[in-house]
Design a protein around this motif. Structure first.
Motif, mmCIF file in Angstrom:
data_model
loop_
_atom_site.group_PDB
_atom_site.id
_atom_site.type_symbol
_atom_site.label_atom_id
_atom_site.label_comp_id
_atom_site.label_asym_id
_atom_site.label_seq_id
_atom_site.Cartn_x
_atom_site.Cartn_y
_atom_site.Cartn_z
ATOM 1 N N ALA A 285 0.828 -1.208 0.000
ATOM 2 C CA ALA A 285 0.000 0.000 0.000
ATOM 3 C C ALA A 285 0.860 1.255 0.000
ATOM 4 N N LYS A 286 1.958 1.211 0.738
ATOM 5 C CA LYS A 286 2.844 2.376 0.796
ATOM 6 C C LYS A 286 3.615 2.550 -0.510
ATOM 7 N N GLU A 287 4.187 1.459 -1.011
ATOM 8 C CA GLU A 287 5.056 1.548 -2.177
ATOM 9 C C GLU A 287 4.306 1.721 -3.486
ATOM 10 N N VAL A 288 3.236 0.966 -3.677
ATOM 11 C CA VAL A 288 2.531 0.981 -4.959
ATOM 12 C C VAL A 288 1.454 2.056 -5.005
ATOM 13 N N ALA A 289 0.646 2.141 -3.939
ATOM 14 C CA ALA A 289 -0.483 3.073 -3.953
ATOM 15 C C ALA A 289 -0.168 4.409 -3.311
ATOM 16 N N GLY A 290 1.007 4.543 -2.686
ATOM 17 C CA GLY A 290 1.382 5.811 -2.080
ATOM 18 C C GLY A 290 0.562 6.167 -0.852
#
Length: 183
Positions: free
Chosen positions: A2-7
């Motif tokens: 969620a942090k890396e792909v969706a920001g």
């Protein structure tokens, strides 16, 4: 992911102390079937794909009336206000349908008319300032620019707690701004 792909930040993905009713139905059954520390398989909901990890399992508890009194009072007051607004909108629509003008209907129902001397498609006045007190959302401006000169719009819902009827008194043809005012 969620942090890396969706920001997304931690606050967007961390749901502490939630109950079954706090989750989408597509996620609730799977989340509450997991044990502490377990991950779900990828789950799909109307909001997209989800992975659920259970960090803790708290004991279920019954809230007392004192715990929920304020929440219930606010909820009931909100429902009554929305019902009142819906009834008022119906009375306005009936009054207008009976042949009353906007001025006559507003006087009969003790409603305030808002006159906007000019507005553009972005909600700005002729001087370029944002027009205040418009209904929420974009439906008001869309309706204003779809309604012909000298015509009233139909009763239109703006969000879950607002209705409007508008009349277009005058349409100003689009013109280019004089060069000195643009400079």
């Amino acid at each position: 992911v969620a942090k890396e792909v969706a920001g997304q930040d931690q606050a967007a993905i961390d749901f502490a102390n939630i109950g079954r009713d706090d989750l989408l139905p597509e996620l609730a059954d799977a989340a509450f079937a997991l044990g502490r520390g377990a991950y779900s398989e990828p789950l799909r909901s109307p909001l997209g794909w989800h992975l659920v990890k259970v960090l803790e399992i708290g004991a279920a508890r019954q809230q007392s009336l004192d715990d929920v009194r304020d929440t219930l009072a606010k909820s009931i007051a909100n429902e009554q206000a929305i019902d009142g607004l819906f009834n008022l909108a119906n009375r306005l629509e009936d009054t207008l349908g009976g042949g009353a003008t906007l001025q006559e209907a507003s006087a009969q129902l003790n409603l305030k008319l808002l006159e906007i001397p000019s507005i553009d498609a972005t909600g700005r006045s002729a001087s370029g300032t944002q027009v205040s007190n418009l209904p929420p959302g974009t439906q008001f401006l869309t309706t204003a620019f779809e309604t012909g000169e000298g015509q009233d719009s139909v009763m239109t819902e703006a969000g879950s707690d607002a209705y409007f009827v508008l009349r277009v008194d005058r349409v100003t043809p689009p013109t280019l701004k004089p060069l000195p005012s643009v400079r």
